[in-house]
Design a protein around this motif. Sequence first.
Motif, PDB file in Angstrom:
ATOM      1  N   ASN A  16       0.817  -1.216   0.000  1.00 51.62           N
ATOM      2  CA  ASN A  16       0.000   0.000   0.000  1.00 51.62           C
ATOM      3  C   ASN A  16       0.848   1.262   0.000  1.00 51.62           C
ATOM      4  O   ASN A  16       0.418   2.282  -0.532  1.00 51.62           O
ATOM      5  CB  ASN A  16      -0.976  -0.010   1.178  1.00 51.62           C
ATOM      6  CG  ASN A  16      -2.034  -1.087   0.996  1.00 51.62           C
ATOM      7  OD1 ASN A  16      -2.452  -1.355  -0.128  1.00 51.62           O
ATOM      8  ND2 ASN A  16      -2.455  -1.719   2.071  1.00 51.62           N
ATOM      9  N   LEU A  17       2.033   1.191   0.569  1.00 59.26           N
ATOM     10  CA  LEU A  17       2.907   2.370   0.503  1.00 59.26           C
ATOM     11  C   LEU A  17       3.259   2.658  -0.967  1.00 59.26           C
ATOM     12  O   LEU A  17       3.160   3.795  -1.428  1.00 59.26           O
ATOM     13  CB  LEU A  17       4.180   2.148   1.337  1.00 59.26           C
ATOM     14  CG  LEU A  17       5.240   3.242   1.233  1.00 59.26           C
ATOM     15  CD1 LEU A  17       4.682   4.608   1.634  1.00 59.26           C
ATOM     16  CD2 LEU A  17       6.451   2.923   2.099  1.00 59.26           C
ATOM     17  N   ILE A  18       3.624   1.610  -1.707  1.00 63.40           N
ATOM     18  CA  ILE A  18       4.005   1.814  -3.113  1.00 63.40           C
ATOM     19  C   ILE A  18       2.792   2.289  -3.924  1.00 63.40           C
ATOM     20  O   ILE A  18       2.868   3.244  -4.699  1.00 63.40           O
ATOM     21  CB  ILE A  18       4.606   0.511  -3.702  1.00 63.40           C
ATOM     22  CG1 ILE A  18       5.907   0.160  -2.963  1.00 63.40           C
ATOM     23  CG2 ILE A  18       4.842   0.644  -5.202  1.00 63.40           C
ATOM     24  CD1 ILE A  18       6.443  -1.235  -3.268  1.00 63.40           C
ATOM     25  N   GLU A  63       8.811   9.647   2.388  1.00 60.16           N
ATOM     26  CA  GLU A  63       8.416  10.153   3.724  1.00 60.16           C
ATOM     27  C   GLU A  63       7.134  10.970   3.642  1.00 60.16           C
ATOM     28  O   GLU A  63       6.283  10.896   4.525  1.00 60.16           O
ATOM     29  CB  GLU A  63       9.535  11.026   4.326  1.00 60.16           C
ATOM     30  CG  GLU A  63      10.799  10.273   4.662  1.00 60.16           C
ATOM     31  CD  GLU A  63      10.563   9.005   5.472  1.00 60.16           C
ATOM     32  OE1 GLU A  63       9.947   9.078   6.547  1.00 60.16           O
ATOM     33  OE2 GLU A  63      10.986   7.915   5.013  1.00 60.16           O
ATOM     34  N   GLU A  64       7.011  11.746   2.562  1.00 57.78           N
ATOM     35  CA  GLU A  64       5.817  12.588   2.437  1.00 57.78           C
ATOM     36  C   GLU A  64       4.573  11.734   2.178  1.00 57.78           C
ATOM     37  O   GLU A  64       3.485  12.039   2.678  1.00 57.78           O
ATOM     38  CB  GLU A  64       6.046  13.628   1.328  1.00 57.78           C
ATOM     39  CG  GLU A  64       4.911  14.615   1.112  1.00 57.78           C
ATOM     40  CD  GLU A  64       4.585  15.532   2.312  1.00 57.78           C
ATOM     41  OE1 GLU A  64       5.098  15.293   3.415  1.00 57.78           O
ATOM     42  OE2 GLU A  64       3.782  16.471   2.128  1.00 57.78           O
ATOM     43  N   VAL A  65       4.726  10.631   1.427  1.00 59.18           N
ATOM     44  CA  VAL A  65       3.579   9.725   1.227  1.00 59.18           C
ATOM     45  C   VAL A  65       3.197   9.110   2.574  1.00 59.18           C
ATOM     46  O   VAL A  65       2.014   8.981   2.902  1.00 59.18           O
ATOM     47  CB  VAL A  65       3.894   8.616   0.186  1.00 59.18           C
ATOM     48  CG1 VAL A  65       2.764   7.608   0.101  1.00 59.18           C
ATOM     49  CG2 VAL A  65       4.173   9.209  -1.181  1.00 59.18           C
ATOM     50  N   LEU A  66       4.201   8.762   3.374  1.00 63.81           N
ATOM     51  CA  LEU A  66       3.907   8.165   4.689  1.00 63.81           C
ATOM     52  C   LEU A  66       3.145   9.146   5.583  1.00 63.81           C
ATOM     53  O   LEU A  66       2.307   8.751   6.378  1.00 63.81           O
ATOM     54  CB  LEU A  66       5.211   7.738   5.369  1.00 63.81           C
ATOM     55  CG  LEU A  66       5.834   6.452   4.816  1.00 63.81           C
ATOM     56  CD1 LEU A  66       7.296   6.330   5.211  1.00 63.81           C
ATOM     57  CD2 LEU A  66       5.058   5.222   5.297  1.00 63.81           C
ATOM     58  N   ARG A  67       3.437  10.412   5.448  1.00 62.84           N
ATOM     59  CA  ARG A  67       2.696  11.407   6.233  1.00 62.84           C
ATOM     60  C   ARG A  67       1.292  11.613   5.652  1.00 62.84           C
ATOM     61  O   ARG A  67       0.310  11.690   6.384  1.00 62.84           O
ATOM     62  CB  ARG A  67       3.431  12.766   6.209  1.00 62.84           C
ATOM     63  CG  ARG A  67       2.678  13.866   6.974  1.00 62.84           C
ATOM     64  CD  ARG A  67       3.211  15.256   6.670  1.00 62.84           C
ATOM     65  NE  ARG A  67       2.865  15.727   5.339  1.00 62.84           N
ATOM     66  CZ  ARG A  67       1.688  16.240   4.993  1.00 62.84           C
ATOM     67  NH1 ARG A  67       0.715  16.374   5.873  1.00 62.84           N
ATOM     68  NH2 ARG A  67       1.459  16.624   3.737  1.00 62.84           N
ATOM     69  N   TYR A  68       1.205  11.699   4.343  1.00 62.95           N
ATOM     70  CA  TYR A  68       0.008  12.167   3.653  1.00 62.95           C
ATOM     71  C   TYR A  68      -1.028  11.064   3.446  1.00 62.95           C
ATOM     72  O   TYR A  68      -2.220  11.299   3.544  1.00 62.95           O
ATOM     73  CB  TYR A  68       0.471  12.731   2.311  1.00 62.95           C
ATOM     74  CG  TYR A  68      -0.580  13.394   1.479  1.00 62.95           C
ATOM     75  CD1 TYR A  68      -0.990  14.696   1.768  1.00 62.95           C
ATOM     76  CD2 TYR A  68      -1.145  12.740   0.382  1.00 62.95           C
ATOM     77  CE1 TYR A  68      -1.946  15.322   0.984  1.00 62.95           C
ATOM     78  CE2 TYR A  68      -2.093  13.366  -0.399  1.00 62.95           C
ATOM     79  CZ  TYR A  68      -2.495  14.656  -0.094  1.00 62.95           C
ATOM     80  OH  TYR A  68      -3.430  15.266  -0.868  1.00 62.95           O
ATOM     81  N   ILE A 117      -6.053  -0.389   7.781  1.00 70.73           N
ATOM     82  CA  ILE A 117      -5.166  -0.363   6.615  1.00 70.73           C
ATOM     83  C   ILE A 117      -5.820   0.494   5.541  1.00 70.73           C
ATOM     84  O   ILE A 117      -7.007   0.314   5.249  1.00 70.73           O
ATOM     85  CB  ILE A 117      -4.974  -1.796   6.055  1.00 70.73           C
ATOM     86  CG1 ILE A 117      -4.292  -2.706   7.086  1.00 70.73           C
ATOM     87  CG2 ILE A 117      -4.252  -1.776   4.737  1.00 70.73           C
ATOM     88  CD1 ILE A 117      -2.813  -2.724   7.076  1.00 70.73           C
ATOM     89  N   ARG A 118      -5.072   1.424   4.955  1.00 71.91           N
ATOM     90  CA  ARG A 118      -5.627   2.212   3.851  1.00 71.91           C
ATOM     91  C   ARG A 118      -4.878   1.849   2.571  1.00 71.91           C
ATOM     92  O   ARG A 118      -3.653   2.030   2.479  1.00 71.91           O
ATOM     93  CB  ARG A 118      -5.489   3.704   4.128  1.00 71.91           C
ATOM     94  CG  ARG A 118      -6.090   4.559   3.014  1.00 71.91           C
ATOM     95  CD  ARG A 118      -6.444   5.930   3.505  1.00 71.91           C
ATOM     96  NE  ARG A 118      -6.728   6.877   2.460  1.00 71.91           N
ATOM     97  CZ  ARG A 118      -7.939   7.096   1.952  1.00 71.91           C
ATOM     98  NH1 ARG A 118      -8.978   6.392   2.354  1.00 71.91           N
ATOM     99  NH2 ARG A 118      -8.116   8.015   1.021  1.00 71.91           N
ATOM    100  N   GLY A 119      -5.648   1.330   1.618  1.00 79.43           N
ATOM    101  CA  GLY A 119      -5.032   0.944   0.361  1.00 79.43           C
ATOM    102  C   GLY A 119      -6.083   0.759  -0.707  1.00 79.43           C
ATOM    103  O   GLY A 119      -7.276   0.628  -0.419  1.00 79.43           O
ATOM    104  N   LEU A 120      -5.622   0.737  -1.955  1.00 82.15           N
ATOM    105  CA  LEU A 120      -6.530   0.591  -3.091  1.00 82.15           C
ATOM    106  C   LEU A 120      -6.708  -0.881  -3.434  1.00 82.15           C
ATOM    107  O   LEU A 120      -5.824  -1.694  -3.188  1.00 82.15           O
ATOM    108  CB  LEU A 120      -5.952   1.336  -4.291  1.00 82.15           C
ATOM    109  CG  LEU A 120      -5.859   2.862  -4.129  1.00 82.15           C
ATOM    110  CD1 LEU A 120      -4.830   3.451  -5.098  1.00 82.15           C
ATOM    111  CD2 LEU A 120      -7.227   3.502  -4.353  1.00 82.15           C
TER     112      LEU A 120
END
Length: 415
Positions: A262-264, A293-298, A404-407
């Motif tokens: 989900n991070l990717i 890092e910005e994706v991890l925050r946002y 968990i947030r993911g597509l």
Amino acid sequence: MDQAALATRLAFYRAVTWGLAVSGDRLTRLTAPPWRADPYRTYADLRSGPAVYRSRAGMAVVSTHELCHQVLRDRRFGVRTTDGTLPEPFTATPLPTDHPATPTFLERDPPDHSRLRALARPAFGPGRIEGYRASVVKTTTRLLDAATAKPRFDLIADFAAPLPIAVISDLMGIPDVDAARFTHYGRVLGGALDGVRTLRHARALRTATSSLREMFTALIDRRRETPGEDVISTLATADLSADDLIATCELLLIAGFETTTNLIANAAWTLARHPDVWERMREEPEITPAVVEEVLRYEPPVQMTQRVPHEDVDLAGHRLRKDTFVVVLMASAGRDPAAFTSPETFDPDRTDEKDHLAFSSGIHYCLGAPLARMEADVALRALATRLPNLKITGKPKWRPTTVIRGLRNLRLQTL
Ligand code: HEM
């Protein structure tokens, strides 16, 4: 518990949660459509209210960066109540009591937590992880060669899911990995962080847990006879009970699947809407770690966790009784204007002093953070080079999960 009783309990939980959400309960709104689709709006509502929100579902909720950080680091809080109970998920029905899993160290308090984490730690330090980079690059190249040979591909199924599975399986020395089966297990177990939603989910959870247990039991026996250089061989020779050993292996295997996937994918989804950053990543690949890092925050893959005070605690003027379940909204902390300038803006150049809490904080700080960062860095550099025009086809949907947030999928055009 028989199927009929579980079905009744599931229906009851759904009805209660829905009722609470409709009545305006902010915490349960995070679990129910239509509010679930945009949790950030609910987080903003929560931050603008009392420092500690009391949900009618029975939990206390913290949503500012300051309080989330404080609770995660405060040693008066643990992950279990003082009588050893694990907080129930507020999002769906608790796991059936005959669910056969042994608690992992993520679900334990010191001293057990410290002892088990210390055994796993050496394999995941930043130094060791850099040593795996070349092999991650190789796997990335292999997967992207196959995916981009097609006119369009699903970033998740074809790349973001199999990559972390291949990496961690290799690190742990798991041979002959069936990526599709592991992806399914990751999804089932990741979804279980919300509790059990349906009978089908309960059955899938049982199957996933027992097949992983079987696989690890056989593998541990083999590694005890002929040890290798892998993580399982190291753990198999440590002083650990069979149950703890299996639970630790399961945690290490599963914790990085859904999350890194989900991070990717959340990164690609966000960057498709920020083509200027995508273009910069091709010209200045060295900005990629800041983008990660910005994706991890946002848009963090793990939105929240839970803690329990082991004594009465005063928190920002609110008295929390011993053993109250406290929901810690790390994703809300990332959007807190008191911690980040213009937090709704995606900006990899930000210079705020505060760190995001996407990997948690305190003693449960993600053990796999260096690995996840390195994998995402390699993956995004490769994607930016190969897909100069990051073009999404169709309308991706968010998965119906809360923790968990993911597509569900992310279809990209190759040309
Ligand atoms: C983007 C990817 C990842 C994210 C967002 C993430 C997030 C998290 C979070 C939030 C926690 C702490 C939960 C809490 O405080 O209650 C955690 C713990 C943990 N993570 Fe990760 N994780 C990621 C990748 C990985 C990977 C690749 C591994 C590989 C082994 C891993 C292994 C662990 C372990 C073992 C723990 C338990 C630590 C403890 O209880 O001491 N994670 N992770």
